[in-house]
Design a protein around this motif. Structure first.
Motif, mmCIF file in Angstrom:
data_model
loop_
_atom_site.group_PDB
_atom_site.id
_atom_site.type_symbol
_atom_site.label_atom_id
_atom_site.label_comp_id
_atom_site.label_asym_id
_atom_site.label_seq_id
_atom_site.Cartn_x
_atom_site.Cartn_y
_atom_site.Cartn_z
ATOM 1 N N LYS A 147 6.678 -5.496 -15.978
ATOM 2 C CA LYS A 147 5.276 -5.656 -15.582
ATOM 3 C C LYS A 147 5.148 -6.595 -14.387
ATOM 4 O O LYS A 147 4.355 -6.350 -13.481
ATOM 5 C CB LYS A 147 4.446 -6.165 -16.758
ATOM 6 N N GLU A 148 5.920 -7.671 -14.387
ATOM 7 C CA GLU A 148 5.891 -8.618 -13.272
ATOM 8 C C GLU A 148 6.384 -7.945 -11.983
ATOM 9 O O GLU A 148 5.768 -8.085 -10.927
ATOM 10 C CB GLU A 148 6.766 -9.832 -13.606
ATOM 11 N N ASN A 149 7.493 -7.214 -12.095
ATOM 12 C CA ASN A 149 8.030 -6.490 -10.925
ATOM 13 C C ASN A 149 7.040 -5.432 -10.432
ATOM 14 O O ASN A 149 6.871 -5.247 -9.222
ATOM 15 C CB ASN A 149 9.370 -5.838 -11.264
ATOM 16 N N ALA A 150 6.397 -4.742 -11.360
ATOM 17 C CA ALA A 150 5.428 -3.709 -10.994
ATOM 18 C C ALA A 150 4.244 -4.328 -10.253
ATOM 19 O O ALA A 150 3.784 -3.782 -9.244
ATOM 20 C CB ALA A 150 4.951 -2.962 -12.244
ATOM 21 N N GLU A 202 4.228 -7.055 -8.460
ATOM 22 C CA GLU A 202 4.685 -7.433 -7.124
ATOM 23 C C GLU A 202 4.781 -6.217 -6.206
ATOM 24 O O GLU A 202 4.387 -6.277 -5.039
ATOM 25 C CB GLU A 202 6.048 -8.128 -7.208
ATOM 26 N N LEU A 203 5.292 -5.111 -6.741
ATOM 27 C CA LEU A 203 5.415 -3.893 -5.944
ATOM 28 C C LEU A 203 4.043 -3.348 -5.553
ATOM 29 O O LEU A 203 3.830 -2.936 -4.410
ATOM 30 C CB LEU A 203 6.224 -2.831 -6.689
ATOM 31 N N LEU A 204 3.092 -3.380 -6.477
ATOM 32 C CA LEU A 204 1.727 -2.928 -6.150
ATOM 33 C C LEU A 204 1.108 -3.800 -5.066
ATOM 34 O O LEU A 204 0.416 -3.295 -4.173
ATOM 35 C CB LEU A 204 0.857 -2.917 -7.404
ATOM 36 N N ALA A 205 1.365 -5.099 -5.112
ATOM 37 C CA ALA A 205 0.844 -6.001 -4.070
ATOM 38 C C ALA A 205 1.478 -5.670 -2.720
ATOM 39 O O ALA A 205 0.788 -5.657 -1.688
ATOM 40 C CB ALA A 205 1.108 -7.459 -4.454
ATOM 41 N N ASP A 206 2.784 -5.377 -2.713
ATOM 42 C CA ASP A 206 3.451 -5.005 -1.459
ATOM 43 C C ASP A 206 2.898 -3.690 -0.912
ATOM 44 O O ASP A 206 2.687 -3.559 0.297
ATOM 45 C CB ASP A 206 4.968 -4.877 -1.676
ATOM 46 N N ILE A 207 2.647 -2.723 -1.781
ATOM 47 C CA ILE A 207 2.092 -1.434 -1.335
ATOM 48 C C ILE A 207 0.706 -1.657 -0.724
ATOM 49 O O ILE A 207 0.373 -1.067 0.306
ATOM 50 C CB ILE A 207 2.057 -0.415 -2.489
ATOM 51 N N ALA A 208 -0.093 -2.511 -1.326
ATOM 52 C CA ALA A 208 -1.420 -2.816 -0.775
ATOM 53 C C ALA A 208 -1.291 -3.439 0.614
ATOM 54 O O ALA A 208 -2.075 -3.117 1.519
ATOM 55 C CB ALA A 208 -2.179 -3.750 -1.721
ATOM 56 N N ARG A 209 -0.300 -4.291 0.804
ATOM 57 C CA ARG A 209 -0.071 -4.905 2.119
ATOM 58 C C ARG A 209 0.359 -3.853 3.134
ATOM 59 O O ARG A 209 -0.049 -3.903 4.298
ATOM 60 C CB ARG A 209 0.960 -6.024 2.011
ATOM 61 N N VAL A 210 1.188 -2.897 2.713
ATOM 62 C CA VAL A 210 1.600 -1.807 3.614
ATOM 63 C C VAL A 210 0.371 -1.018 4.040
ATOM 64 O O VAL A 210 0.175 -0.736 5.234
ATOM 65 C CB VAL A 210 2.634 -0.869 2.941
#
Length: 174
Positions: free
Chosen positions: A126-129, A131-139
């Motif tokens: 869940k923590e990794n997910a 972080e990945l969602l936050a990175d996708i939003a930044r992209v």
């Protein structure tokens, strides 16, 4: 060409129509789009196949700004997708479906899978997910550059951009 072919829904066995439609995608070839929706159970099926076979190829695109999200992406059923900066690699499997979309659509597909990990994963997942969602939003906001790579041993995929790099792809022997 457009043709409807009746057949059973693989989920509930209700008789449904499978739509077969051909379209031309500039810079690629004619494609066959197969789709079906079951009104009884909601089953959905979409597949895209290019009607030619090309040389194995690797396509690489630097996604650096928000405008790059609109670049057209064609993924055949045999292609893998990789975004190294996000730690994402999607390899084809038995249920792999081809699609025609854009970079943002590829990110949306990844987001949907990651959201599943938020619901069902362990605490670490869940923590990794998250972080990945936050990175996708930044992209998507144009704040985090990534590299989109498509490798297709059948040569039936591509990225439609003047900035794409296409090179011969030699799949590794398994």
């Amino acid at each position: 060409m457009e043709r409807k072919v009746p057949g059973p829904c693989p989920s509930c066995n209700t008789e449904i129509d499978y739509l077969y439609k051909t379209e031309n995608i500039p810079y690629f070839s004619d494609i066959l789009i197969i789709s079906a929706i079951c009104p009884s159970c909601g089953y959905r099926f979409v597949d895209t196949q290019l009607l030619k076979h090309g040389e194995p190829a690797r396509y690489t695109l630097a996604v650096e700004k928000e405008d790059d999200l609109a670049v057209r992406v064609v993924r055949s059923m045999s292609a893998s997708i990789e975004i190294p900066e996000l730690g994402v690699r999607i390899d084809p499997g038995p249920q792999c479906q081809g699609f025609v979309s854009n970079v943002e659509g590829v990110l949306d597909r990844i987001e949907e899978v990651v959201k599943g990990a938020l619901r069902w994963g362990t605490d670490v997942e869940k923590e990794n997910a998250a972080e990945l969602l936050a990175d996708i939003a930044r992209v998507k906001a144009g704040l985090y550059p990534i590299t989109l790579i498509i490798e297709d041993p059948g040569g039936n995929s591509g990225i439609e951009s003047e900035r794409v790099t296409k090179e011969k792809y030699e799949p590794e022997e398994e």
